[in-house]
Design a protein around this motif. Sequence first.
Motif, PDB file in Angstrom:
ATOM      1  N   GLU A  29      34.714  48.058 -51.778  1.00 42.87           N
ATOM      2  CA  GLU A  29      33.485  47.721 -51.522  1.00 42.87           C
ATOM      3  C   GLU A  29      32.421  46.790 -52.393  1.00 42.87           C
ATOM      4  OE1 GLU A  29      34.155  51.794 -50.512  1.00 42.87           O
ATOM      5  OE2 GLU A  29      34.237  50.766 -52.016  1.00 42.87           O
ATOM      6  N   SER A  30      31.574  46.039 -52.235  1.00 48.57           N
ATOM      7  CA  SER A  30      30.697  44.942 -52.733  1.00 48.57           C
ATOM      8  C   SER A  30      30.189  45.453 -53.976  1.00 48.57           C
ATOM      9  CB  SER A  30      30.128  44.301 -52.368  1.00 48.57           C
ATOM     10  OG  SER A  30      28.801  44.768 -51.764  1.00 48.57           O
ATOM     11  N   PHE A  31      29.402  46.817 -54.079  1.00 48.86           N
ATOM     12  CA  PHE A  31      28.866  47.195 -54.699  1.00 48.86           C
ATOM     13  C   PHE A  31      28.521  49.017 -54.784  1.00 48.86           C
ATOM     14  CE2 PHE A  31      24.100  46.840 -56.906  1.00 48.86           C
ATOM     15  CZ  PHE A  31      24.296  48.027 -57.804  1.00 48.86           C
ATOM     16  N   VAL A  32      29.797  49.280 -56.076  1.00 50.66           N
ATOM     17  CA  VAL A  32      29.778  50.747 -55.853  1.00 50.66           C
ATOM     18  C   VAL A  32      28.572  51.391 -56.533  1.00 50.66           C
ATOM     19  CG1 VAL A  32      31.644  52.443 -56.499  1.00 50.66           C
ATOM     20  CG2 VAL A  32      31.989  50.869 -54.569  1.00 50.66           C
ATOM     21  N   ALA A  33      28.042  52.820 -56.852  1.00 52.65           N
ATOM     22  CA  ALA A  33      27.866  53.428 -57.594  1.00 52.65           C
ATOM     23  C   ALA A  33      28.318  54.520 -58.594  1.00 52.65           C
ATOM     24  CB  ALA A  33      26.698  53.835 -57.969  1.00 52.65           C
ATOM     25  N   LYS A 154      35.835  38.835 -60.137  1.00 53.24           N
ATOM     26  CA  LYS A 154      35.915  39.308 -58.849  1.00 53.24           C
ATOM     27  C   LYS A 154      35.266  41.103 -59.665  1.00 53.24           C
ATOM     28  CE  LYS A 154      35.535  35.865 -57.135  1.00 53.24           C
ATOM     29  NZ  LYS A 154      34.683  35.481 -55.524  1.00 53.24           N
ATOM     30  N   LEU A 155      35.438  41.882 -60.647  1.00 54.70           N
ATOM     31  CA  LEU A 155      34.791  42.750 -60.972  1.00 54.70           C
ATOM     32  C   LEU A 155      34.148  43.786 -62.167  1.00 54.70           C
ATOM     33  CD1 LEU A 155      35.898  46.315 -60.261  1.00 54.70           C
ATOM     34  CD2 LEU A 155      37.350  46.049 -61.354  1.00 54.70           C
ATOM     35  N   SER A 156      32.911  43.612 -61.969  1.00 58.30           N
ATOM     36  CA  SER A 156      31.667  43.559 -62.954  1.00 58.30           C
ATOM     37  C   SER A 156      31.548  44.616 -63.273  1.00 58.30           C
ATOM     38  CB  SER A 156      30.397  43.183 -62.564  1.00 58.30           C
ATOM     39  OG  SER A 156      30.793  41.544 -62.174  1.00 58.30           O
ATOM     40  N   ILE A 157      31.797  45.330 -64.246  1.00 53.94           N
ATOM     41  CA  ILE A 157      31.743  46.714 -64.034  1.00 53.94           C
ATOM     42  C   ILE A 157      30.134  46.799 -64.875  1.00 53.94           C
ATOM     43  CG2 ILE A 157      32.468  49.207 -65.168  1.00 53.94           C
ATOM     44  CD1 ILE A 157      35.423  47.486 -64.983  1.00 53.94           C
ATOM     45  N   LEU A 184      28.030  37.898 -55.747  1.00 55.29           N
ATOM     46  CA  LEU A 184      29.210  37.348 -56.419  1.00 55.29           C
ATOM     47  C   LEU A 184      30.445  37.471 -55.680  1.00 55.29           C
ATOM     48  CD1 LEU A 184      30.049  37.952 -58.968  1.00 55.29           C
ATOM     49  CD2 LEU A 184      30.512  40.463 -59.140  1.00 55.29           C
ATOM     50  N   GLY A 185      30.823  37.725 -54.713  1.00 55.31           N
ATOM     51  CA  GLY A 185      31.729  37.575 -53.610  1.00 55.31           C
ATOM     52  C   GLY A 185      32.890  38.664 -54.332  1.00 55.31           C
ATOM     53  N   GLY A 186      32.397  39.900 -55.031  1.00 55.22           N
ATOM     54  CA  GLY A 186      33.586  41.021 -55.684  1.00 55.22           C
ATOM     55  C   GLY A 186      32.909  41.958 -55.330  1.00 55.22           C
ATOM     56  N   SER A 187      33.224  43.413 -56.458  1.00 54.53           N
ATOM     57  CA  SER A 187      33.016  44.001 -56.737  1.00 54.53           C
ATOM     58  C   SER A 187      32.018  44.419 -57.301  1.00 54.53           C
ATOM     59  CB  SER A 187      33.931  45.462 -56.845  1.00 54.53           C
ATOM     60  OG  SER A 187      34.771  45.622 -55.294  1.00 54.53           O
TER      61      SER A 187
END
Length: 242
Positions: A29-33, A154-157, A184-187
């Motif tokens: 998914e594009s935005f996960v908490a 593409k993956l930002s934490i 962003l086009g990533g997660s």
Amino acid sequence: MLELKNISFSADGEEKKEILKDITLSIDESFVAITGPNGGGKSTLAKLVAGIYTPTTGQILYNGVDITNMSITDRARLGVSFAFQQPVRFKGITVKDLITIAAGKKIGVSEACVYLSEVGLCAREYINREINASLSGGELKRIEIATILARGTKLSIFDEPEAGIDLWSFNNLIAVFENMRKTLGGSIIIISHQERILNIAERIIVLNGGSVERDGSRDEILPYILKSGGAACSTLTEKAVK
């Protein structure tokens, strides 16, 4: 896609403590908490994905590539970024220098200013400032997000991005994350207790006692958290951030 397969992690010490227990997740998914009570293993999980820690057992895949034992640098080359709770201050390095390093190529002032503008900072006021004690926590965090935008990962934490910032800065961070989600086009994976961050996530994962307690859409999980008395999150007040 990020895949965690049977991930466990134990911390060394006088007595070995198991922090994460057999976690299996797939995230695209594009935005996960990721939320949950303190000590539930949230930050540890984020650092495992970033490569700061190595799992005791299990496997981590990113877009089909096994990154379990890869270095932080190699993961960054694949497109994985990690933002700490307290961004690092670099004496003598300007904001432009930091954004240029993040971009991995020589960029002009105008391009660097675009990234600052995207995180709500007036570029002219910040582009030549040093990354030092003169910057507030909220300013540093937005500059750190600007470096992630410059890298185009593409993956930002983000590990508890609300920690230690004032209410005004937090309100701006919410806007920044909403914009990142759209462009962003990533997660984006955010470790957080704050209801306002959880409320803009597509998916919420609740970690408790080192295991996944709940996992589902915002509409499924947020009511559960609020009904349970907010054990996994806290509503933001002026006292909740400094």
